[in-house]
Design a protein around this motif. Structure first.
Motif, PDB file in Angstrom:
ATOM      1  N   GLY A  18      20.756 -17.358  47.902  1.00  0.00           N
ATOM      2  CA  GLY A  18      21.906 -17.521  47.007  1.00  0.00           C
ATOM      3  C   GLY A  18      21.744 -18.701  46.061  1.00  0.00           C
ATOM      4  N   VAL A  19      21.240 -19.808  46.589  1.00  0.00           N
ATOM      5  CA  VAL A  19      20.998 -20.985  45.748  1.00  0.00           C
ATOM      6  C   VAL A  19      19.927 -20.670  44.700  1.00  0.00           C
ATOM      7  N   ALA A  20      18.870 -19.984  45.115  1.00  0.00           N
ATOM      8  CA  ALA A  20      17.814 -19.605  44.162  1.00  0.00           C
ATOM      9  C   ALA A  20      18.370 -18.703  43.065  1.00  0.00           C
ATOM     10  N   LEU A  21      19.255 -17.780  43.431  1.00  0.00           N
ATOM     11  CA  LEU A  21      19.867 -16.894  42.435  1.00  0.00           C
ATOM     12  C   LEU A  21      20.723 -17.686  41.453  1.00  0.00           C
ATOM     13  N   ASP A  22      21.454 -18.677  41.949  1.00  0.00           N
ATOM     14  CA  ASP A  22      22.288 -19.486  41.062  1.00  0.00           C
ATOM     15  C   ASP A  22      21.434 -20.293  40.088  1.00  0.00           C
ATOM     16  N   VAL A  23      20.317 -20.818  40.559  1.00  0.00           N
ATOM     17  CA  VAL A  23      19.401 -21.531  39.667  1.00  0.00           C
ATOM     18  C   VAL A  23      18.841 -20.555  38.625  1.00  0.00           C
ATOM     19  N   ASP A  24      18.502 -19.344  39.058  1.00  0.00           N
ATOM     20  CA  ASP A  24      18.000 -18.304  38.151  1.00  0.00           C
ATOM     21  C   ASP A  24      19.046 -18.011  37.074  1.00  0.00           C
ATOM     22  N   LYS A  25      20.305 -17.826  37.483  1.00  0.00           N
ATOM     23  CA  LYS A  25      21.366 -17.517  36.517  1.00  0.00           C
ATOM     24  C   LYS A  25      21.618 -18.691  35.579  1.00  0.00           C
ATOM     25  N   LEU A  26      21.497 -19.923  36.090  1.00  0.00           N
ATOM     26  CA  LEU A  26      21.629 -21.102  35.241  1.00  0.00           C
ATOM     27  C   LEU A  26      20.530 -21.107  34.187  1.00  0.00           C
ATOM     28  N   GLY A  27      19.300 -20.812  34.600  1.00  0.00           N
ATOM     29  CA  GLY A  27      18.195 -20.738  33.643  1.00  0.00           C
ATOM     30  C   GLY A  27      18.465 -19.692  32.575  1.00  0.00           C
ATOM     31  N   GLY A  28      18.967 -18.550  32.995  1.00  0.00           N
ATOM     32  CA  GLY A  28      19.309 -17.501  32.034  1.00  0.00           C
ATOM     33  C   GLY A  28      20.388 -17.942  31.061  1.00  0.00           C
ATOM     34  N   ALA A  29      21.407 -18.629  31.581  1.00  0.00           N
ATOM     35  CA  ALA A  29      22.489 -19.112  30.711  1.00  0.00           C
ATOM     36  C   ALA A  29      21.960 -20.128  29.702  1.00  0.00           C
ATOM     37  N   LEU A  30      21.060 -20.998  30.148  1.00  0.00           N
ATOM     38  CA  LEU A  30      20.471 -21.980  29.234  1.00  0.00           C
ATOM     39  C   LEU A  30      19.620 -21.320  28.153  1.00  0.00           C
ATOM     40  N   GLY A  42      20.483 -18.486  26.831  1.00  0.00           N
ATOM     41  CA  GLY A  42      21.388 -17.664  26.040  1.00  0.00           C
ATOM     42  C   GLY A  42      21.562 -16.246  26.559  1.00  0.00           C
ATOM     43  N   MET A  43      21.175 -16.020  27.793  1.00  0.00           N
ATOM     44  CA  MET A  43      21.329 -14.685  28.384  1.00  0.00           C
ATOM     45  C   MET A  43      22.762 -14.527  28.902  1.00  0.00           C
ATOM     46  N   PRO A  44      23.188 -13.292  29.188  1.00  0.00           N
ATOM     47  CA  PRO A  44      24.557 -13.088  29.665  1.00  0.00           C
ATOM     48  C   PRO A  44      24.848 -13.858  30.954  1.00  0.00           C
ATOM     49  N   GLN A  45      26.080 -14.326  31.058  1.00  0.00           N
ATOM     50  CA  GLN A  45      26.517 -15.098  32.211  1.00  0.00           C
ATOM     51  C   GLN A  45      26.466 -14.247  33.480  1.00  0.00           C
ATOM     52  N   ASP A  46      26.014 -14.837  34.565  1.00  0.00           N
ATOM     53  CA  ASP A  46      25.976 -14.216  35.891  1.00  0.00           C
ATOM     54  C   ASP A  46      25.033 -13.026  36.002  1.00  0.00           C
ATOM     55  N   VAL A  47      24.058 -12.943  35.128  1.00  0.00           N
ATOM     56  CA  VAL A  47      23.008 -11.925  35.217  1.00  0.00           C
ATOM     57  C   VAL A  47      21.694 -12.669  35.400  1.00  0.00           C
ATOM     58  N   THR A  48      20.911 -12.260  36.396  1.00  0.00           N
ATOM     59  CA  THR A  48      19.642 -12.950  36.630  1.00  0.00           C
ATOM     60  C   THR A  48      18.652 -12.663  35.501  1.00  0.00           C
ATOM     61  N   ILE A  49      17.692 -13.546  35.374  1.00  0.00           N
ATOM     62  CA  ILE A  49      16.647 -13.366  34.364  1.00  0.00           C
ATOM     63  C   ILE A  49      15.902 -12.061  34.629  1.00  0.00           C
ATOM     64  N   SER A  50      15.680 -11.739  35.905  1.00  0.00           N
ATOM     65  CA  SER A  50      14.986 -10.492  36.245  1.00  0.00           C
ATOM     66  C   SER A  50      15.726  -9.276  35.707  1.00  0.00           C
ATOM     67  N   SER A  51      17.039  -9.239  35.895  1.00  0.00           N
ATOM     68  CA  SER A  51      17.830  -8.112  35.394  1.00  0.00           C
ATOM     69  C   SER A  51      17.803  -8.059  33.874  1.00  0.00           C
ATOM     70  N   GLU A  52      17.990  -9.194  33.246  1.00  0.00           N
ATOM     71  CA  GLU A  52      18.031  -9.216  31.779  1.00  0.00           C
ATOM     72  C   GLU A  52      16.693  -8.778  31.186  1.00  0.00           C
ATOM     73  N   LEU A  53      15.581  -9.206  31.778  1.00  0.00           N
ATOM     74  CA  LEU A  53      14.275  -8.757  31.273  1.00  0.00           C
ATOM     75  C   LEU A  53      14.130  -7.244  31.429  1.00  0.00           C
ATOM     76  N   GLY A  54      14.611  -6.703  32.545  1.00  0.00           N
ATOM     77  CA  GLY A  54      14.562  -5.261  32.749  1.00  0.00           C
ATOM     78  C   GLY A  54      15.400  -4.514  31.721  1.00  0.00           C
ATOM     79  N   ILE A  55      16.589  -5.026  31.439  1.00  0.00           N
ATOM     80  CA  ILE A  55      17.465  -4.399  30.442  1.00  0.00           C
ATOM     81  C   ILE A  55      16.812  -4.454  29.065  1.00  0.00           C
ATOM     82  N   MET A  56      16.252  -5.606  28.714  1.00  0.00           N
ATOM     83  CA  MET A  56      15.550  -5.734  27.435  1.00  0.00           C
ATOM     84  C   MET A  56      14.377  -4.754  27.371  1.00  0.00           C
ATOM     85  N   SER A  57      13.633  -4.648  28.469  1.00  0.00           N
ATOM     86  CA  SER A  57      12.480  -3.753  28.534  1.00  0.00           C
ATOM     87  C   SER A  57      12.893  -2.301  28.320  1.00  0.00           C
ATOM     88  N   TYR A  58      13.994  -1.918  28.933  1.00  0.00           N
ATOM     89  CA  TYR A  58      14.435  -0.521  28.933  1.00  0.00           C
ATOM     90  C   TYR A  58      15.181  -0.127  27.666  1.00  0.00           C
TER      91      TYR A  58
END
Length: 114
Positions: free
Chosen positions: A28-40, A42-58
């Protein structure tokens, strides 16, 4: 370059949602750090970088889609095949779980359409 991503079947989605239900504290802590990185970034709030990259890819074309495909392929190598799709299922579960807690808190009166 192919998108490097195969959408999950409903059964696979349910499996990875169930996996997310049993995430431990450290994960859970790792996921929160991941989401913080995504927010920094400019990615959508509360979405992990992994999910956002997949959405961008698709979904995206051009440079943004290329970045998504490259990132998704790197995640496949580093973690597991279709990592972004699995992360998206887990992100979705966590969002729906949080929404249910908030909706049933008694502190809000959700819109009847929700």
């Amino acid at each position: 370059m192919s998108d490097g991503l195969t959408p999950l079947t409903p059964a696979q989605t349910a499996y990875y949602e169930n996996q997310a239900a049993h995430d431990g504290y450290i994960h859970g802590v790792a996921l929160d750090v991941d989401k913080l990185g995504g927010a920094l970034l400019g990615m959508p709030q509360d979405v992990t970088i992994s999910s956002e990259l997949g959405i961008m890819s698709y979904k995206d074309k051009g440079f943004k889609g290329w970045i998504g495909r490259l990132g998704a392929k790197m995640l496949n190598i580093a973690f597991s095949q279709d990592h972004s799709a699995k992360a998206t299922a887990a992100d979705y579960f966590r969002a729906m779980h949080a929404a249910a807690i908030l909706k049933n808190s008694g502190l809000i009166q959700p819109n009847a359409n929700q």
